[in-house]
Design a protein around this motif. Structure first.
Motif, mmCIF file in Angstrom:
data_model
loop_
_atom_site.group_PDB
_atom_site.id
_atom_site.type_symbol
_atom_site.label_atom_id
_atom_site.label_comp_id
_atom_site.label_asym_id
_atom_site.label_seq_id
_atom_site.Cartn_x
_atom_site.Cartn_y
_atom_site.Cartn_z
ATOM 1 N N ASN A 1 0.813 -1.220 0.000
ATOM 2 C CA ASN A 1 0.000 0.000 0.000
ATOM 3 C C ASN A 1 0.849 1.275 0.000
ATOM 4 O O ASN A 1 0.339 2.355 0.304
ATOM 5 C CB ASN A 1 -0.923 0.001 1.219
ATOM 6 N N TYR B 1 -0.626 4.154 -2.076
ATOM 7 C CA TYR B 1 -1.911 4.580 -1.513
ATOM 8 C C TYR B 1 -1.711 5.446 -0.278
ATOM 9 O O TYR B 1 -2.260 6.547 -0.168
ATOM 10 C CB TYR B 1 -2.736 3.340 -1.189
ATOM 11 N N PHE B 2 -0.898 4.978 0.675
ATOM 12 C CA PHE B 2 -0.646 5.736 1.888
ATOM 13 C C PHE B 2 0.051 7.062 1.572
ATOM 14 O O PHE B 2 -0.256 8.105 2.148
ATOM 15 C CB PHE B 2 0.205 4.936 2.874
ATOM 16 N N ASP C 1 -1.307 10.958 2.300
ATOM 17 C CA ASP C 1 -0.555 11.910 3.100
ATOM 18 C C ASP C 1 -0.250 13.181 2.315
ATOM 19 O O ASP C 1 -0.178 14.265 2.887
ATOM 20 C CB ASP C 1 0.744 11.283 3.585
ATOM 21 N N GLY D 1 3.626 6.937 3.261
ATOM 22 C CA GLY D 1 3.605 5.611 2.662
ATOM 23 C C GLY D 1 4.951 5.162 2.156
ATOM 24 O O GLY D 1 5.321 3.995 2.277
ATOM 25 N N ALA E 1 -3.448 9.314 6.645
ATOM 26 C CA ALA E 1 -2.761 8.119 6.144
ATOM 27 C C ALA E 1 -2.436 7.131 7.262
ATOM 28 O O ALA E 1 -2.571 5.917 7.093
ATOM 29 C CB ALA E 1 -1.485 8.535 5.417
ATOM 30 N N ALA F 1 -3.839 3.423 7.618
ATOM 31 C CA ALA F 1 -2.894 2.301 7.684
ATOM 32 C C ALA F 1 -3.293 1.301 8.760
ATOM 33 O O ALA F 1 -3.215 0.087 8.552
ATOM 34 C CB ALA F 1 -1.480 2.819 7.940
#
Length: 210
Positions: A22, A25-26, A30, A39, A192, A196
């Motif tokens: 991920n 994505y993270f 952010d 991420g 984020a 997570a």
């Protein structure tokens, strides 16, 4: 390998693999309110954990988690490294010397991780919003265990709680940069770190061995 160590290794590897999966994505989450490094730095830190897996002392779950904490703190950038490193270190201290990882001492380790994050003395919104997801998730896990649920069912309830709490962080995010810099908050941007926690809990619930 003891069953407790097997369990601990499974959890850490699951977290590391999901962090890598991920990464983009993270990082994109952010970048909406921060500098976009969450991420990417998290992925790099856990990539180091996985690459050096066989060289880490795995004779004791607590020692293992403490070693992981050192790796994470030294390799993850920004505020993420100390935050996640503190969590792993506090959890490791709680589990050191135990022959079996039970629901009770698992909850104790998670509570210790939460207290470690709380006592870091930081005002960064990342700490606060991560805790906004982690605390109710651990509460849900503990309640499920107390109700007699098995681990997989309990983790499912933890994941549901974490997702609900993470989604709610969109109401608490900073408008520009981190709240510690601007003191401003706006609507619509999920955090984020909190997301997570939800993603990791969902992964554990899906992959947990019965």
């Amino acid at each position: 390998m003891t069953s407790s160590q097997d369990t601990t290794e499974f959890v850490v590897r699951s977290i590391a693999e999901e962090a890598l999966a991920n990464e983009k994505y993270f990082g994109e989450l952010d970048s909406v309110v921060g500098d976009g490094d969450f991420g990417y730095s998290l992925a790099r830190g856990f990539e180091v954990v996985l690459s050096g897996w066989d060289g880490v002392d795995r004779s004791d779950p607590g020692i293992f988690l403490s070693k992981i904490a050192i790796i994470i703190t030294s390799t993850i950038g920004g505020t993420s490294g100390p935050l996640w490193g503190t969590a792993f270190l506090r959890a490791g201290t709680q589990l050191t010397g135990l022959n079996e990882v039970t629901p009770a001492n698992s909850i104790a380790a998670l509570r210790a991780a939460i207290e470690g994050i709380k006592h870091r003395g930081k005002s960064d919104v990342g700490d606060k919003t991560l805790l906004d997801a982690l605390v109710p998730a651990v509460d849900a896990l503990e309640n499920a265990f107390q109700a007699g649920d098995d681990a997989k069912t309990a983790l499912g309830k933890m994941a549901t709680s974490a997702r609900q709490a993470a989604d709610a962080t969109s109401l608490l995010q900073a408008r520009r940069g981190r709240a510690s810099y601007t003191g401003e908050r706006s609507i619509g941007s999920p955090d984020a770190g909190a997301i997570a926690i939800a993603v990791l809990a969902e992964h554990l619930a899906r992959t947990w061995r019965t």
